[in-house]
Motif scaffolding. Structure first.
Motif, PDB file in Angstrom:
ATOM      1  N   TYR A   1     -37.965  71.708  -1.324  1.00 22.38           N
ATOM      2  CA  TYR A   1     -36.418  71.534  -0.741  1.00 22.38           C
ATOM      3  C   TYR A   1     -35.595  73.004  -1.523  1.00 22.38           C
ATOM      4  CZ  TYR A   1     -31.500  69.771  -0.148  1.00 22.38           C
ATOM      5  OH  TYR A   1     -30.178  68.989   1.358  1.00 22.38           O
TER       6      TYR A   1
ATOM      7  N   HIS B   1     -30.046  75.812  -2.570  1.00 24.31           N
ATOM      8  CA  HIS B   1     -28.736  74.772  -2.035  1.00 24.31           C
ATOM      9  C   HIS B   1     -28.038  74.494  -2.597  1.00 24.31           C
ATOM     10  CE1 HIS B   1     -30.836  71.342  -2.864  1.00 24.31           C
ATOM     11  NE2 HIS B   1     -29.976  70.516  -2.584  1.00 24.31           N
TER      12      HIS B   1
ATOM     13  N   TRP C   1     -26.247  60.467  -4.232  1.00 22.89           N
ATOM     14  CA  TRP C   1     -25.377  62.015  -4.140  1.00 22.89           C
ATOM     15  C   TRP C   1     -24.013  61.234  -4.003  1.00 22.89           C
ATOM     16  CZ3 TRP C   1     -28.595  63.225   0.473  1.00 22.89           C
ATOM     17  CH2 TRP C   1     -29.214  64.437   0.391  1.00 22.89           C
TER      18      TRP C   1
HETATM   19 FE   LIG Z   1     -29.837  68.770  -3.376  1.00 22.35          FE
END
Ligand SMILES: [Fe+2]
Ligand SMILES: O=C(O)CCC(=O)C(=O)O
Length: 300
Positions: A200, A203, A290
């Motif tokens: 990933y 970011h 999140w």
């Molecule tokens: Fe992340």
């Protein structure tokens, strides 16, 4: 992207659209002006597919200034709102299944490394529960906020709803106890699998005001913190990396990285840039929560 949608381009697109130019004519003009196909298409989507308000917001000086001020750089002070105070003063935090241990701390970016966030049995159960439900991971489109397959994110995932199974309900509650944030601020536990080579790329987890698609996600609240729980031991690679903090955390069964990146005024920390490094051997399973600044309702 070679040619970002800046104010000058937004104004140009706005004028052409109002003059009645067709999509094909605008695309041809952009190509004539050295835009690559992909950027010309992106501009056409903004000019012709986005609600007029979105295009106008690109021309709004106040909004542009707000976007520029959204992120704190490394020279500015930053105070995340979602600190885990107990993890700053104690090395163990009592939980329903035993003590969660503090392994490491970083003040900026604000990161806490934790052990025993989940037991090995819980990790195994969550992997098995998720294994047949996963599909290729998506990222948020910067243009319209929809889900996109993207080479920056080569994992597979499943998004579980809050309280979906007894184990997930228990984890939602545990995470809320640990962070001190009500469980309805969580988006739901997302389980991801990375095979060899999958990663990933670095970011930000918060939504950027400067991106039309991401701004749309802000309607459901800003993200303030993330908890990435590692569900298995990875033979090599797969660390969570924080390039600006020169920090990396290796995945270990039941451990987690917690990071907080938004302050009480909605300002976000640019230092929280992070990613999942490529897995070099074995596979990597994680569960990410999140957390938003207010109760999260996905279909609002
Ligand atoms: Fe992340
Ligand atoms: O895979 C990792 O270690 C990081 C995951 C991540 O950044 C995320 O889920 O937002």
């Amino acid at each position: 992207m070679a040619n970002p949608i800046n104010k000058a381009l937004a104004q140009w697109l706005f004028d052409r659209r109002n003059e009645g130019f067709s999509r094909e004519e605008v695309r041809a003009l952009l190509i004539e002006h050295q835009y690559v196909e992909e950027d010309a298409e992106r501009a056409c989507v903004i000019a012709f597919d986005c609600p007029p308000d979105d295009l106008e917001s690109l021309l709004d000086d106040d909004l542009q200034a707000e976007a520029a001020n959204q992120t704190a750089t490394w020279i500015e002070g930053f105070e995340p709102s979602a600190r885990i105070k107990l993890a700053e003063t104690q090395n163990a935090i009592p939980s329903d299944h035993g003590d969660i241990k503090v392994v490491c701390r970083s003040e900026r970016p604000y990161v806490i490394g934790l052990a025993n966030v989940m037991t090995a049995e819980e990790c195994k159960e969550l992997i098995e529960y998720s294994r047949y439900r996963i599909s290729r991971a998506m990222v948020v489109s910067p243009i319209d906020g929809s889900d996109l397959v993207d080479d920056r994110r080569t994992s597979e995932l499943v998004m579980h709803s809050r309280g979906e199974s007894p184990l997930i309900a228990k984890l939602d509650e545990r995470i809320s106890q640990l962070t001190g944030i009500p469980s309805d601020h969580g988006e739901g536990l997302q389980v991801m699998r990375y095979g060899v080579g999958a990663e990933y790329a670095p970011h930000y987890d918060y939504f950027a005001l400067g991106s039309l698609g991401e701004r749309r996600h802000l309607k459901h609240g800003q993200r303030v913190a993330s908890l990435v729980i590692y569900l298995n031991d990875v033979d090599a690679g797969g660390e969570t990396i924080f390039p600006y903090g020169d920090l990396s955390i290796s995945p270990q069964t039941g451990h987690a990285s917690y990071f907080a990146y938004t302050d009480k005024d909605g300002r976000c920390d640019g230092m929280s840039f992070h990613g999942g490094a490529p897995v070099r051997a074995g596979e990597k399973w994680i569960a990410t929560m999140w957390i938003r600044d207010r109760p999260y309702v996905a279909s609002e």
